[in-house]
Structure formats: C-alpha cells, structure tokens
Design an enzyme around this catalytic site. Structure first.
Site, PDB file in Angstrom:
ATOM      1  N   GLY A   1      -0.269   8.283   1.470  1.00  0.00           N
ATOM      2  CA  GLY A   1      -0.385   8.255   2.916  1.00  0.00           C
ATOM      3  C   GLY A   1       0.761   7.611   3.656  1.00  0.00           C
ATOM      4  O   GLY A   1       1.935   7.816   3.336  1.00  0.00           O
TER       5      GLY A   1
ATOM      6  N   TYR B   1     -14.696  -3.159   9.976  1.00  0.00           N
ATOM      7  CA  TYR B   1     -13.329  -2.638  10.039  1.00  0.00           C
ATOM      8  C   TYR B   1     -12.671  -3.025  11.361  1.00  0.00           C
ATOM      9  O   TYR B   1     -11.510  -3.472  11.386  1.00  0.00           O
ATOM     10  CB  TYR B   1     -13.350  -1.117   9.890  1.00  0.00           C
ATOM     11  CG  TYR B   1     -11.987  -0.480   9.890  1.00  0.00           C
ATOM     12  CD1 TYR B   1     -11.080  -0.723   8.857  1.00  0.00           C
ATOM     13  CD2 TYR B   1     -11.603   0.383  10.917  1.00  0.00           C
ATOM     14  CE1 TYR B   1      -9.820  -0.137   8.861  1.00  0.00           C
ATOM     15  CE2 TYR B   1     -10.347   0.979  10.921  1.00  0.00           C
ATOM     16  CZ  TYR B   1      -9.466   0.717   9.894  1.00  0.00           C
ATOM     17  OH  TYR B   1      -8.216   1.300   9.905  1.00  0.00           O
TER      18      TYR B   1
ATOM     19  N   SER C   1      -5.223  -0.905  14.364  1.00  0.00           N
ATOM     20  CA  SER C   1      -5.865   0.396  14.554  1.00  0.00           C
ATOM     21  C   SER C   1      -6.518   0.456  15.918  1.00  0.00           C
ATOM     22  O   SER C   1      -6.892  -0.579  16.495  1.00  0.00           O
ATOM     23  CB  SER C   1      -6.937   0.619  13.475  1.00  0.00           C
ATOM     24  OG  SER C   1      -7.758   1.711  13.783  1.00  0.00           O
TER      25      SER C   1
ATOM     26  N   GLY D   1       0.798  -1.221   0.000  1.00  0.00           N
ATOM     27  CA  GLY D   1       0.000   0.000   0.000  1.00  0.00           C
ATOM     28  C   GLY D   1       0.828   1.267   0.000  1.00  0.00           C
ATOM     29  O   GLY D   1       0.697   2.108   0.894  1.00  0.00           O
TER      30      GLY D   1
ATOM     31  N   GLY E   1       1.784   4.496   3.870  1.00  0.00           N
ATOM     32  CA  GLY E   1       2.601   3.554   3.109  1.00  0.00           C
ATOM     33  C   GLY E   1       3.626   4.249   2.248  1.00  0.00           C
ATOM     34  O   GLY E   1       4.794   3.833   2.170  1.00  0.00           O
TER      35      GLY E   1
END
Length: 316
Positions: free
Chosen positions: A32, A183, A157, A28, A34
């Site tokens: 951002g 999520y 997260s 990724g 990544g």
C-alpha cells in the site's frame, strides 16, 4: 512553487527532486501507501529503511524497491519491527542508535485499522497501542539521530473527526469497544503527537506534521468484511468522503510533507491532498481538521499521558 492536489502521485510530487545522500525511515512498507512511499523516495536516490512485521513475506516487494533505486543510487533495507510490542520498538531503535547514522526523513506510516477487540503485547488496546504508542516511542527514541532539517511525518486520517483522544479509558476497560471509535481516537492521537513534537523540537530545526493520505484501498482494511472495504479507484459509490485514491496518490501527501513543502508553513499542522487543511468542527466538513486534533493543550496532555503509559519520559 508547483501546486499539487488529490490526484497527484508521489512521482508527480518528487519529479526532478534529487534525494541522493538523504536517509529516510518509513514504517509499514510491506504494501500500500508505505510500499509506494518507500519506492518513490528510493527512486530519487534516498537511502531508505522500511519496517515490516515479517521479513520473510516481503522479499519480492523489497527487490522491487531496490530495483527502483538503481538508476539514482538509492538503497532500500527492510527491517523487522512490531509496533505492537514496545520491546520490539526499543530493540529496533537501539540498533539504529548504535549505527549512529543520521535521519533526514521519518514517516510514521504503519497502522492497523478496525480489528476485533484485542491488546498489544504491553496490554494496550490494539489500535491505540500500534498507531499511536508504538510510534510515540519509536520517533522519540530516534531524536538523537535527527538534526536541523529533519522532518517527521505522522499519518493520521479523516477518521479522526469521529472521536477525540480518550485519556480516561484508552483501553476500553469501562466502555463498550467500537472499532471505528478506537481507530478515530488513535488517528486524533497521531495528529496531536505531531503538534506537540513540532512544538518541542522546532527550536532545533526538527519539524513534524500529520498527514491524511485519503481513502486508499489497502491492507489496513483487512479486518473488514469485503462489502465494507474501500472500493477501487473509479468505483466509489455516491456519498463517499473524497475521491478513492491509488496507493501512488495516497503516498503523495507523505512525500510532499517530507520533502517538498515549506516546513514553516506546515510544521505542527494537519495536511491532506498536498495542502494544509483548514480547522473546522462542522461535522460535514471532511476536508478540515477538528480543533481538538490541533489543540496544543490537548497535545501536551496526550504526550504526558503517553509517557506514563509507556513508562518512559522524553523531555524537551
């Protein structure tokens, strides 16, 4: 040892670090956290492979990362990978395995957040399929390239606190779909994957850790209405969870865990703000990790369940 915190950047963490001769894989890297993670590693001389969904859309970003590595000899190669397709994951890993070049660092950074209800190419709920199962197969298939000292960093997260992994209905076939619950389940799964992977491979000197990068404005929120997205740094309203970070600050914990931290202290643990997080199930303690996300029995059960879902076993 230097102490870092929520305000530290990836460049702060890697100041004075020489990564020439090290090879890293970061998923990724189109934007951002990544993108910043790949840039920071490349700038210190590492040879970095960055995965993206569409190579044609990241030519400028790839050039920026390559330029960052010019001074210290770091290199960057963007490679196409669709984590929502296990055929893509297996083709990608077959290519790397055929090259047989060792991996020193692997950062499972890519993810999708809060999309409308949907499925991956293999029929899994999108967030669980991409965030957990895609990385589960990717990381495990690349173990032959790992060696004593290799570190695997899996991004979780703070959202993991809102739901445990669900073994009975991972695809929301029998319960109403809630994007935040989906999520949260996937982020708990990310943390549990690091727990079990570390347990299975620490005897070989291969270690794993999960990381909460913090609240960062990124493409992860592209499915949300504009008024529900993370505000830019400095514009956070009252009552938010922690500070709003820049991408450079969000990448700090990833590179800290991948390069700087003592792996015997963080192996199998959940970290945030460049430190190991305490375990606390108090719903108001957002700085902590839940006991469910660190439970070795749950981690083992998730591993076995994941193997059945993807149709592939990864023995010790």
């Amino acid at each position: 040892m230097t102490t870092f915190d929520a305000t530290s950047t990836a460049d702060d963490v890697l100041a004075g670090v020489d990564l020439r001769g090290k090879r890293a894989l970061v998923t990724g890297t189109s934007s951002g956290i990544g993108l910043e993670t790949a840039r920071a590693l490349t700038a210190r001389g590492a040879d970095v492979i960055g995965t993206v969904r569409d190579l044609s859309k990241v030519t400028t970003e790839s050039a920026q990362i390559q330029a960052a590595g010019a001074v210290n000899g770091g290199t960057f190669e963007a490679m196409e990978l669709e984590l929502g397709s296990l055929d893509s994951v297996r083709a990608f890993t077959d290519r790397l395995l055929s090259d047989a070049a060792p991996l020193d660092i692997m950062i499972a950074n890519a993810g999708v957040g809060l999309p409308p209800f949907g499925h991956t190419a293999d029929g899994f709920e999108t967030q669980f399929g991409v965030n957990h199962l895609g990385h589960f197969v990717l990381v495990n298939r690349l173990v032959p390239l790992m060696h004593e000292g290799t570190r695997v960093v899996v991004l979780s997260s703070v959202a993991h606190r809102f739901a445990d992994a669900d073994f009975s209905d991972p695809n929301f076939e029998n319960t109403p779909y809630d994007p935040m619950i989906a999520y949260a389940r996937s982020k708990t799964a990310n943390a549990l994957f690091a727990v079990e992977f570390d347990q299975r491979h620490r005897g070989e000197g291969i270690r794993a850790v999960s990381v909460n990068p913090g609240s960062v404005q990124s493409n992860l929120e592209r499915h949300l209405p504009a008024d529900q997205r993370t505000p830019p740094p400095g514009e956070a309203p009252e009552g938010v969870i922690g500070i709003r970070k820049t991408a450079a600050q969000g990448a700090a914990s990833s590179v800290w865990a991948a390069v700087v931290a003592d792996m015997n202290e963080i192996g199998g643990r959940y970290c945030a703000d460049c430190a190991v997080s305490p375990v606390n199930d108090d719903p108001n303690d957002f700085a902590a990790v839940t006991s469910a996300a660190q439970d070795p029995d749950r981690a083992r059960a998730l591993w076995e369940h994941s193997e059945k879902l993807v149709g592939e076993r990864f023995p010790r």
